[in-house]
Enzyme design. Structure first.
Site, PDB file in Angstrom:
ATOM      1  N   GLY A 162      46.708  41.640  43.896  1.00  0.00           N
ATOM      2  CA  GLY A 162      48.043  41.276  44.347  1.00  0.00           C
ATOM      3  C   GLY A 162      49.091  42.311  44.029  1.00  0.00           C
ATOM      4  N   ASP A 221      38.944  49.028  39.818  1.00  0.00           N
ATOM      5  CA  ASP A 221      38.708  47.600  40.064  1.00  0.00           C
ATOM      6  C   ASP A 221      37.214  47.402  40.254  1.00  0.00           C
ATOM      7  OD1 ASP A 221      38.684  44.883  41.204  1.00  0.00           O
ATOM      8  OD2 ASP A 221      40.838  45.177  41.492  1.00  0.00           O
ATOM      9  N   ASN A 280      41.974  35.980  48.624  1.00  0.00           N
ATOM     10  CA  ASN A 280      42.811  37.127  48.240  1.00  0.00           C
ATOM     11  C   ASN A 280      43.801  37.513  49.328  1.00  0.00           C
ATOM     12  OD1 ASN A 280      39.909  38.781  46.809  1.00  0.00           O
ATOM     13  ND2 ASN A 280      41.341  37.408  45.798  1.00  0.00           N
ATOM     14  N   LEU A 281      43.504  37.154  50.565  1.00  0.00           N
ATOM     15  CA  LEU A 281      44.202  37.756  51.695  1.00  0.00           C
ATOM     16  C   LEU A 281      45.628  37.259  51.888  1.00  0.00           C
ATOM     17  CD1 LEU A 281      41.331  37.954  54.350  1.00  0.00           C
ATOM     18  CD2 LEU A 281      41.981  39.610  52.590  1.00  0.00           C
ATOM     19  N   ARG A 291      47.886  37.591  49.777  1.00  0.00           N
ATOM     20  CA  ARG A 291      48.776  38.440  48.986  1.00  0.00           C
ATOM     21  C   ARG A 291      48.269  39.873  48.815  1.00  0.00           C
ATOM     22  NH1 ARG A 291      45.445  35.413  46.249  1.00  0.00           N
ATOM     23  NH2 ARG A 291      44.485  36.081  44.299  1.00  0.00           N
ATOM     24  N   LYS A 333      36.707  46.041  46.231  1.00  0.00           N
ATOM     25  CA  LYS A 333      38.124  46.278  46.488  1.00  0.00           C
ATOM     26  C   LYS A 333      38.456  47.766  46.479  1.00  0.00           C
ATOM     27  CE  LYS A 333      39.887  41.821  44.935  1.00  0.00           C
ATOM     28  NZ  LYS A 333      40.765  41.100  43.988  1.00  0.00           N
ATOM     29  N   ASN A 366      44.623  40.032  33.366  1.00  0.00           N
ATOM     30  CA  ASN A 366      44.269  39.345  32.113  1.00  0.00           C
ATOM     31  C   ASN A 366      44.845  40.122  30.933  1.00  0.00           C
ATOM     32  OD1 ASN A 366      41.901  41.065  30.780  1.00  0.00           O
ATOM     33  ND2 ASN A 366      41.613  41.074  33.009  1.00  0.00           N
ATOM     34  N   CYS A 414      46.978  32.792  38.395  1.00  0.00           N
ATOM     35  CA  CYS A 414      47.085  32.536  39.828  1.00  0.00           C
ATOM     36  C   CYS A 414      45.948  31.664  40.337  1.00  0.00           C
ATOM     37  CB  CYS A 414      47.105  33.865  40.594  1.00  0.00           C
ATOM     38  SG  CYS A 414      48.555  34.891  40.231  1.00  0.00           S
TER      39      CYS A 414
END
Length: 236
Positions: free
Chosen positions: A39, A60, A68-69, A71, A84, A129, A186
């Site tokens: 995000g 990542d 996920n899409l 945002r 990703k 995190n 989230c």
């Protein structure tokens, strides 16, 4: 790319008095690491690539999922199931092939954090995190690297510049990390899709200001509440 093409592409940045040709040269020679292609990482990657950052590292280890899409705007339906960092690479290549993209397909941990961060000038943390955030912060302190910090949840976000030219770091703001399992995220409480666009864009602006040597406000955190539409900056 020819000199005239460079000017044409970045002219709207070069026209800014505080940036100019010298600032654009700094952008094009900068090495920036974005931790997380989610995000927050998505708008950061988008705008740093568009600005012409010379080397853009993206770390990542997750794969794109359908949820996920809403945002993570650099990914699309065709990206679902792919790494990703690979999806981000396709996006960057299509947007600005002059950017040197380095995909880091692994989780940043105690084993590799120093080796990875040491290669970059500015670190932009879009991780999700606290254990990773504090690990990155502590290594930035050790390596004397500037860290652009951001976080999001629901309608709210935070942005701060940490450890820049001797300024305070994350532990001066929050001395000890909470347990991740005790903190809402989230996945449990959600996030409005446009929020990371706002916060991530602010993080990208801060990174570009740092790169070009523009003055930035230190030892401050900006709190963003898009539900009540309040923006507050606090000293720490």
């Amino acid at each position: 790319m020819k000199k005239e093409d460079v000017f044409e592409r970045y002219s709207r940045q070069i026209f800014i008095e505080e940036i100019g040709l010298e600032g654009q040269k700094r952008i094009m020679s900068a090495k920036v690491l974005v931790v997380g292609a989610g995000g927050l990482g998505s708008p950061v990657i988008q705008y740093l690539a568009a600005a012409g950052v010379g080397t853009l590292g993206v770390a990542d280890f997750d794969r794109v999922e359908l949820h996920n899409l809403n945002r993570q705007i650099i990914h699309n339906e065709n990206s679902v199931g792919t790494l990703k960092v690979k999806s981000a690479e396709v996006f960057v290549e299509r947007l600005n092939h002059q950017v040197k993209y380095i995909g880091i397909e692994e989780k940043i941990d105690q084993r590799n954090v120093e080796e990875i961060l040491s290669l970059y000038d500015v670190i932009v943390d879009g991780s999700d995190n606290f254990s990773t955030r504090y690990l990155i912060n502590d290594m930035c302190v050790k390596l004397r690297k500037t860290l652009v910090y951001g976080s999001i949840l629901g309608f709210s976000g935070q942005v701060a510049i940490l450890n820049h030219q001797g300024s305070k770091n994350l532990r001066d703001l929050f001395p000890e990390p909470p347990f991740d399992e005790d903190i809402p995220d989230c996945d449990s409480l959600g996030v409005l899709g446009a929020l990371p666009g706002v916060v991530g864009s602010m993080m990208a602006i801060q990174a570009l200001k740092i790169i070009t040597g523009l003055p930035v406000h230190l030892n401050q955190i900006t709190l963003i509440d898009t539900l009540k539409w309040r923006f507050q900056t606090l000293d720490f």
